[in-house]
Scaffold this motif. Structure first.
Motif, mmCIF file in Angstrom:
data_model
loop_
_atom_site.group_PDB
_atom_site.id
_atom_site.type_symbol
_atom_site.label_atom_id
_atom_site.label_comp_id
_atom_site.label_asym_id
_atom_site.label_seq_id
_atom_site.Cartn_x
_atom_site.Cartn_y
_atom_site.Cartn_z
ATOM 1 N N ARG A 189 15.565 -0.375 -12.693
ATOM 2 C CA ARG A 189 14.950 0.412 -11.639
ATOM 3 C C ARG A 189 14.930 -0.418 -10.372
ATOM 4 N N ALA A 190 15.128 0.191 -9.206
ATOM 5 C CA ALA A 190 15.032 -0.567 -7.955
ATOM 6 C C ALA A 190 13.842 -0.027 -7.162
ATOM 7 N N VAL A 191 12.971 -0.939 -6.672
ATOM 8 C CA VAL A 191 11.783 -0.524 -5.934
ATOM 9 C C VAL A 191 11.690 -1.364 -4.658
ATOM 10 N N VAL A 192 11.436 -0.706 -3.511
ATOM 11 C CA VAL A 192 11.279 -1.448 -2.255
ATOM 12 C C VAL A 192 9.787 -1.630 -1.986
ATOM 13 N N VAL A 193 9.365 -2.864 -1.686
ATOM 14 C CA VAL A 193 7.961 -3.153 -1.401
ATOM 15 C C VAL A 193 7.894 -3.899 -0.060
ATOM 16 N N THR A 194 6.981 -3.460 0.820
ATOM 17 C CA THR A 194 6.804 -4.165 2.096
ATOM 18 C C THR A 194 5.548 -5.033 2.022
ATOM 19 N N LEU A 195 5.720 -6.337 2.254
ATOM 20 C CA LEU A 195 4.586 -7.258 2.297
ATOM 21 C C LEU A 195 4.283 -7.585 3.763
ATOM 22 N N LEU A 196 2.998 -7.722 4.064
ATOM 23 C CA LEU A 196 2.630 -8.012 5.451
ATOM 24 C C LEU A 196 2.187 -9.469 5.601
ATOM 25 N N ALA A 197 2.757 -10.138 6.589
ATOM 26 C CA ALA A 197 2.320 -11.497 6.935
ATOM 27 C C ALA A 197 1.477 -11.386 8.192
ATOM 28 N N ILE A 198 0.161 -11.438 8.003
ATOM 29 C CA ILE A 198 -0.760 -11.277 9.133
ATOM 30 C C ILE A 198 -1.440 -12.621 9.364
ATOM 31 N N GLU A 199 -1.154 -13.245 10.495
ATOM 32 C CA GLU A 199 -1.670 -14.603 10.758
ATOM 33 C C GLU A 199 -2.701 -14.561 11.881
ATOM 34 N N LYS A 200 -3.653 -15.497 11.757
ATOM 35 C CA LYS A 200 -4.660 -15.611 12.814
ATOM 36 C C LYS A 200 -5.146 -17.060 12.842
ATOM 37 N N ASP A 201 -5.056 -17.710 13.970
ATOM 38 C CA ASP A 201 -5.483 -19.117 14.130
ATOM 39 C C ASP A 201 -4.902 -20.001 13.017
ATOM 40 N N GLY A 202 -3.634 -19.818 12.696
ATOM 41 C CA GLY A 202 -2.979 -20.662 11.692
ATOM 42 C C GLY A 202 -3.355 -20.310 10.261
ATOM 43 N N ARG A 203 -4.093 -19.230 10.064
ATOM 44 C CA ARG A 203 -4.448 -18.820 8.706
ATOM 45 C C ARG A 203 -3.764 -17.500 8.361
ATOM 46 N N LEU A 204 -3.640 -17.256 7.051
ATOM 47 C CA LEU A 204 -2.875 -16.101 6.598
ATOM 48 C C LEU A 204 -3.791 -15.168 5.802
ATOM 49 N N LEU A 205 -3.649 -13.879 6.026
ATOM 50 C CA LEU A 205 -4.491 -12.900 5.325
ATOM 51 C C LEU A 205 -3.956 -12.687 3.905
ATOM 52 N N MET A 206 -4.816 -12.921 2.903
ATOM 53 C CA MET A 206 -4.395 -12.797 1.499
ATOM 54 C C MET A 206 -5.497 -12.087 0.699
ATOM 55 N N TRP A 207 -5.149 -11.644 -0.499
ATOM 56 C CA TRP A 207 -6.161 -11.094 -1.422
ATOM 57 C C TRP A 207 -5.927 -11.689 -2.794
ATOM 58 N N ARG A 208 -7.002 -11.701 -3.570
ATOM 59 C CA ARG A 208 -6.936 -12.335 -4.880
ATOM 60 C C ARG A 208 -7.013 -11.279 -5.977
ATOM 61 N N ARG A 209 -6.100 -11.380 -6.951
ATOM 62 C CA ARG A 209 -6.128 -10.429 -8.071
ATOM 63 C C ARG A 209 -7.375 -10.640 -8.931
ATOM 64 N N ALA A 210 -7.916 -9.542 -9.430
ATOM 65 C CA ALA A 210 -9.157 -9.620 -10.217
ATOM 66 C C ALA A 210 -8.937 -10.424 -11.501
ATOM 67 N N GLU A 211 -10.026 -10.982 -12.015
ATOM 68 C CA GLU A 211 -9.959 -11.788 -13.251
ATOM 69 C C GLU A 211 -9.464 -10.979 -14.447
ATOM 70 N N ASP A 212 -9.721 -9.657 -14.412
ATOM 71 C CA ASP A 212 -9.298 -8.856 -15.567
ATOM 72 C C ASP A 212 -8.003 -8.085 -15.279
ATOM 73 N N SER A 213 -7.292 -8.505 -14.230
ATOM 74 C CA SER A 213 -6.025 -7.839 -13.912
ATOM 75 C C SER A 213 -5.030 -8.056 -15.060
ATOM 76 N N ALA A 214 -4.260 -7.005 -15.386
ATOM 77 C CA ALA A 214 -3.310 -7.133 -16.503
ATOM 78 C C ALA A 214 -2.200 -8.122 -16.157
ATOM 79 N N ARG A 215 -1.873 -8.218 -14.848
ATOM 80 C CA ARG A 215 -0.823 -9.158 -14.423
ATOM 81 C C ARG A 215 -1.394 -10.168 -13.447
ATOM 82 N N LEU A 216 -1.037 -11.441 -13.622
ATOM 83 C CA LEU A 216 -1.323 -12.504 -12.659
ATOM 84 C C LEU A 216 -2.798 -12.578 -12.252
ATOM 85 N N ALA A 217 -3.694 -12.404 -13.224
ATOM 86 C CA ALA A 217 -5.131 -12.436 -12.925
ATOM 87 C C ALA A 217 -5.487 -13.723 -12.190
#
Ligand code: SF4
Length: 292
Positions: A189-217
């Motif tokens: 299967r082919a899937v297109v995903v757009t990731l956003l690189a949002i920077e501010k004062d040399g820092r990058l906006l990120m989120w953390r997967r939940a501890e009970d996430s099935a993938r990459l917790a």
């Protein structure tokens, strides 16, 4: 580490891992972030989480178990690993069935069934178990794996050099090149995903997967475009491909601006990006942003 990963890829990870976690106690007590950071790049993170759970279980047991059932009961250990460890390390009479052994046994037995079928695999394991050398099961298992990796190759088996040629029914019937039978897997299967690189004062906006996430917790990720619909796209940093089982993701990394930080997101600085566990896709995307 070798589940789903090639030996050449594993070696440097293995050496770093043993340096960082030289014994059961250091592995059992390691903070999760250290554990995941040490594994980053190898994928299939459940393996390292299981390894830590197994280390904790072994500390409670008082050391590495020596019989098959107890080894099989450790987190992350399946039939194959349990048979391989029990036979090679402790001489227990259990046959192994990896891809190489499966090919050898399918040919030796002239097995007409599809080796993707559980029933056929069971039959081949039973055949290997019947032939197992009780005097040295570990050596027998390693010999079969080696035979499959060297002489009994998928395309051109070197039957004239093979030490088990006289026992090989497919060879006798002239069918060694037709076996094993293996059905084609489902289409990719082919899937297109757009990731956003949002920077501010040399820092990058990120989120953390939940501890009970099935993938990459517990891993950190860049936001996908749907997570920040208010973001203003200002350019494309690059693209890369990432494959998981039968899906190929075409990742497009876009630079963007956002007036306000959405709930559930954090600004990570350079140090945090170096030390926190980042998913493989996040690391590949951030590499496209360099120099930062
Ligand atoms: S005789 Fe040929 S097909 Fe049979 S086990 Fe040996 S190498 Fe494989």
């Amino acid at each position: 580490m070798l589940q789903q990963t090639r030996v050449e890829t594993v070696i440097p990870y293995y050496e770093r891992f043993l340096e960082r976690f030289p014994g059961l106690a250091s592995l059992a007590e390691a903070p999760e972030a250290d554990l995941l950071a040490c594994w980053a790049g190898l994928g299939y993170y459940t393996r390292v989480r299981n390894m830590q759970r197994a280390a904790r279980a072994m500390l409670e047991m008082g050391g590495f178990p020596t019989d098959y059932e107890a080894i099989r009961g450790l987190p992350g250990v399946g039939d194959y690993t349990a048979a391989a460890v029990a036979s090679i390390a402790f001489g227990a009479p259990y046959a192994v069935l990896d891809g190489n052994v499966m090919r050898v046994m399918a040919r030796v037995e002239d097995e007409p069934g599809d080796i993707r079928s559980t029933v056929v695999r069971r039959r081949l394991l039973d055949a290997a178990q019947r032939r197992l050398d009780a005097a040295d099961p570990g050596l027998f298992n390693q010999a079969l794996m080696e035979l499959g990796a060297t002489l009994c190759a998928p395309a051109n088996p070197k039957c004239l050099l093979c030490p088990v040629e006289t026992h090989c029914v497919a060879r006798r019937n002239g069918r060694e090149r037709e076996l094993p039978v293996k059905s084609r897997p489902g289409q990719r299967r082919a899937v297109v995903v757009t990731l956003l690189a949002i920077e501010k004062d040399g820092r990058l906006l990120m989120w953390r997967r939940a501890e009970d996430s099935a993938r990459l917790a517990g891993f950190w990720e860049l936001p996908e475009s749907e997570m920040a619909p208010d973001a203003e796209i200002v350019g494309v940093a690059g693209t890369f491909r990432h494959s998981i089982t039968n899906t190929t993701y075409e990742m497009v990394v876009k630079r963007a601006r956002l007036a306000r930080k959405p709930l559930g997101f954090s600004w990570l600085d350079e140090d945090q990006l170096r030390t926190l566990p980042l998913s493989t896709t996040a690391r590949k995307a951030i590499a496209l942003l360099a120099p930062r």
